[in-house]
Motif scaffolding. Structure first.
Motif, PDB file in Angstrom:
ATOM      1  N   THR A  15      49.828  49.722  46.205  1.00 51.41           N
ATOM      2  CA  THR A  15      49.555  49.693  44.771  1.00 51.41           C
ATOM      3  C   THR A  15      50.743  50.255  43.996  1.00 51.41           C
ATOM      4  O   THR A  15      51.648  50.876  44.567  1.00 51.41           O
ATOM      5  CB  THR A  15      48.332  50.563  44.441  1.00 51.41           C
ATOM      6  N   ARG A  24      46.299  50.301  39.957  1.00 49.02           N
ATOM      7  CA  ARG A  24      45.695  50.126  41.283  1.00 49.02           C
ATOM      8  C   ARG A  24      45.918  48.741  41.877  1.00 49.02           C
ATOM      9  O   ARG A  24      45.295  48.366  42.863  1.00 49.02           O
ATOM     10  CB  ARG A  24      44.189  50.376  41.208  1.00 49.02           C
ATOM     11  N   HIS A  25      46.778  47.961  41.249  1.00 48.07           N
ATOM     12  CA  HIS A  25      47.006  46.611  41.778  1.00 48.07           C
ATOM     13  C   HIS A  25      48.094  46.646  42.849  1.00 48.07           C
ATOM     14  O   HIS A  25      49.113  47.309  42.670  1.00 48.07           O
ATOM     15  CB  HIS A  25      47.461  45.674  40.662  1.00 48.07           C
ATOM     16  N   PRO A  26      47.899  45.897  43.950  1.00 48.46           N
ATOM     17  CA  PRO A  26      49.011  45.734  44.892  1.00 48.46           C
ATOM     18  C   PRO A  26      50.164  45.063  44.145  1.00 48.46           C
ATOM     19  O   PRO A  26      49.926  44.096  43.409  1.00 48.46           O
ATOM     20  CB  PRO A  26      48.454  44.802  45.958  1.00 48.46           C
TER      21      PRO A  26
END
Ligand SMILES: Nc1ncnc2c1ncn2[C@@H]1O[C@H](COP(=O)(O)OP(=O)(O)O)[C@@H](O)[C@H]1O
Ligand SMILES: [Mg+2]
Lengths: 394, 265
Positions: free
Chosen positions: B105, B157-159
């Motif tokens: 993330t 929180r995003h890859p």
């Protein structure tokens, strides 16, 4: 670093932890907003949502209640829990750090023999030191295996991907040879030696006692140990060390350029992974009481790979699920001859259940890699997404 | 080489690059390049593709070892040091082609920038002892400041592999800032960006320099941005220095106009 000007434009309220003093006491989260964290420590907790807590409590409850199952199933499950410890270990080096190792069976063997030798009968046919307390032999087995991992690690510093896989495979063949020849330690092929004695301050887990049958004691022991090893692995994964492992896996040059010493961390990954393997090896044969040097072969390494691929790479829960799945699979294929008359239970016939088992491993690995690379864990994520609003409001 | 070697003020340079030569099996990537970077300076290196700009960064961060020359960072000779040692000394960089940890993330990528600021070992990590937890929390607070600064909160929180290219470039800057660098190297930070993204990035770069006081070496293949931002500019062509000076000096240098701008205004 001086404080920088914050921009508070288009923030997603749900995902935004408010600026909080890290030392602030845990704050309660408003219901129905599981991702609204009011402190960083809450955000970084292992079980960061209510749903996770409830699910884990349920699973543990089921696992504990399962100790009432028939003894033969308990023994099978206890073996599955031990395999899970080994699979978590392989996941550390292969799943997190990205170093594909086919040598896991070797480290399992090192642990198994270290523990068996330490706790073995000094007067016996094979090497033994008579230290039966597992508080001694279990960590010792892990440490000896970890040392073996450290010795192997320089290979990983030099080799990548498939080359590393092939070289670690060589380790299994080398180990097989040494263990077959070293009769004094292993008892030799076809004969074997007694396994470590699961005794803790005088309590024997491998005999019936006032607390339960031998199967029940072993089951509970392995369950407790699995929980301990799993929690430690989760802690590792969320630490600077777990992050560094993942960084090496994703982009090793960039990892080094931002300050991760590659060789040191690859070595560490092998050491910790092998520690888990060694402990798993030490525990694995306390259940059967006896083991043969022929056990630590390529098939065992492949089974561990299958566990993490089927369960889900780089998740602890996936490794556990995969290990249980692979352990229970033979039990299911055993039923095949009854269902499919052309399948034989006899190894001299074709097709027999063992051939089908091996073929199934292969098939499952291929299917998961093609359709759900995240393994059982990925299926679980999908199911969870499907049931998003049930039974706990997300 | 032309003009502007000495900076006003007596502060010693953060970085010195002296007569460096680097070649790969016959291909000369850097050929006798020298420059210094003063504290809090925004120094730019420009030149057409293949001029050797990225190679200069790779020498600085320890990825390439030049055949000749001398490189000092904060007064220490860094040639021959492994990349992670140079990073620990405070040299941070971004890459021309984004080199993030794409399965992690945004938060974890930035936390990785702080890797060498942690002081706990494997045992604390496995047991999540007080030390590990305290340090992680403190690091997290720092990283959140950077997330605010770079306007990355929505992506936290995003890859990173799922993020748009322009955002990835910003994350990479964030990761470098999280290292609390003493010198920041930016390799074509606005390549492939649209006008708005380019202006945002320029703002972030200037803010980072002004608020953190960190000296920056900025590489770009085109003049536009560099001429607006940089204090001094080094022009490279085929690995050789063509000109060195303030943007105005460089722009009026006949050799630069001839060789690099090809006569364009
Ligand atoms: N690892 C390498 N191996 C061989 N040649 C290289 C390598 N890195 C750079 N070069 C060569 O060095 C020259 C300069 O490249 P580079 O530093 O990437 O230029 P720029 O960043 O200015 O576009 C080019 O001719 C390139 O082909
Ligand atoms: Mg370049």
């Amino acid at each position: 670093m001086t404080r920088m000007t914050g921009r508070t434009g288009d923030l997603e309220a749900v995902a935004e932890p408010p600026r909080a003093d890290p030392a602030a006491p845990r704050a309660r989260r408003p219901r129905g907003r599981p991702l609204l964290y009011t402190s960083y420590s809450q955000d970084m907790a292992l079980l960061d949502t209510r749903a996770k807590k409830v699910w884990l409590a349920l699973l543990l409850g089921v696992a504990i209640l399962s100790s009432g199952l028939p003894d033969d199933l308990l023994i099978l499950l206890a073996g599955g829990y031990v395999a899970a410890i080994g699979a978590i270990g392989l996941n550390i080096v292969t799943g997190y750090a990205g170093q594909v190792s086919l040598g896991h069976a070797f480290f399992v063997a090192v642990g198994a023999y270290a523990a068996a030798a330490l706790s073995g009968d000094p007067e016996g046919r094979v090497i033994g030191f008579g230290i039966t307390n597992m508080i001694v032999w279990l960590p010792a087995a892990g440490l000896v295996a970890a040392l073996a991992g450290v010795l192997v690690a320089p290979l990983a510093a030099r080799l990548r991907g498939l080359y590393l896989a092939v070289v670690t495979l060589g380790l299994v063949f080398l180990g097989e040879h040494v263990f077959k020849e070293w009769d004094d330690l292993t008892g030799g092929p076809g004969v074997g030696r007694p396994a470590a004695v699961p005794e803790l301050f005088g309590f024997r887990f491998d005999v019936d006692s006032a607390l339960g049958t031998r199967a029940q004691s072993l089951y509970m022991l392995m369950l407790v140990l699995l929980v301990v090893f799993a929690v430690a692995a989760r802690n590792l994964a969320r630490s600077r060390i777990g992050r560094a492992f993942s960084a090496i896996r994703d982009r090793d040059i960039a990892a080094e350029v931002i300050g991760v010493p590659l060789t040191r961390y690859k070595t560490l990954a092998f050491a910790i992974s092998s520690f888990y393997a060694g402990c798993a090896g030490a525990l694995m044969y306390t259940i059967t009481g006896f083991f043969d040097p022929g056990s630590f072969n390529l098939l065992m390494s492949v089974q561990f790979i299958a566990m993490i691929l089927i369960g889900g790479v780089a998740t602890v829960s996936g490794a556990v699920a995969g290990a249980l799945f692979i352990t229970l699979l033979p039990r299911l294929t055993q039923e095949l001859p009854a269902l499919l008359p052309f399948v034989s239970g006899d190894t001299t016939q074709t097709p027999n259940v063992f051939q089908i088992q091996v073929a199934l491993y292969g098939l499952l690995i291929v299917l998961f890699l093609v359709f759900e690379p995240r393994g059982l864990f990925g299926l679980w994520v999908r199911v969870r997404a499907y049931w998003k609003s049930w039974p706990f409001s997300y | 080489m032309t003009g502007g070697e000495e900076e006003p003020g007596a502060a010693p340079p953060v970085l010195t690059f002296e007569d460096v030569g680097l070649s790969f099996a016959g291909v000369t990537a850097i050929d006798g390049v020298s420059f210094e970077v003063a504290p809090a300076e925004l120094f730019a290196v420009i030149g057409p593709n293949g001029a050797g700009k990225t190679s200069v960064f790779n020498v600085l961060s320890g990825v390439y070892r030049p055949q000749r020359g001398r490189v000092t960072f904060l007064g220490e000779d860094i040639l021959g040091l492994p990349p992670h040692r140079i990073a620990e000394m405070g040299l941070a960089r971004t890459f021309q082609n984004v080199e993030l940890f794409h399965n992690l993330t945004v938060l974890d990528n930035l936390m990785l920038g702080r890797h060498h600021h942690f002081g706990y070992g494997p045992l604390s990590a496995l047991l999540w002892l007080g030390r590990a937890r305290r340090q992680e929390l403190a690091a997290r607070a720092r990283v959140e400041d950077i997330i605010d600064f770079l306007d990355l909160a929505a992506w936290r929180r995003h890859p990173v592999r799922l993020l748009p290219y322009g955002v990835q470039k910003r994350v990479e800057l964030g990761r470098a800032l999280a290292m609390e660098p003493r010198l920041l190297l930016l390799d074509e930070p606005v390549a492939g960006m649209n006008l708005e993204e380019t202006e945002d990035m320029a703002r972030f770069v200037l803010d980072a320099r002004d608020e953190l006081g960190v000296p920056i070496v900025l590489v770009d293949h085109d003049m536009g941005l560099v001429m607006d931002l940089a204090d001094r500019v080094l022009v490279l062509d085929f690995g050789r220095p063509v000109a060195l000076g303030t943007p105005a000096e460089v722009q009026s240098d006949p050799e630069v106009i001839e060789a690099y701008l090809g006569g364009a205004p």
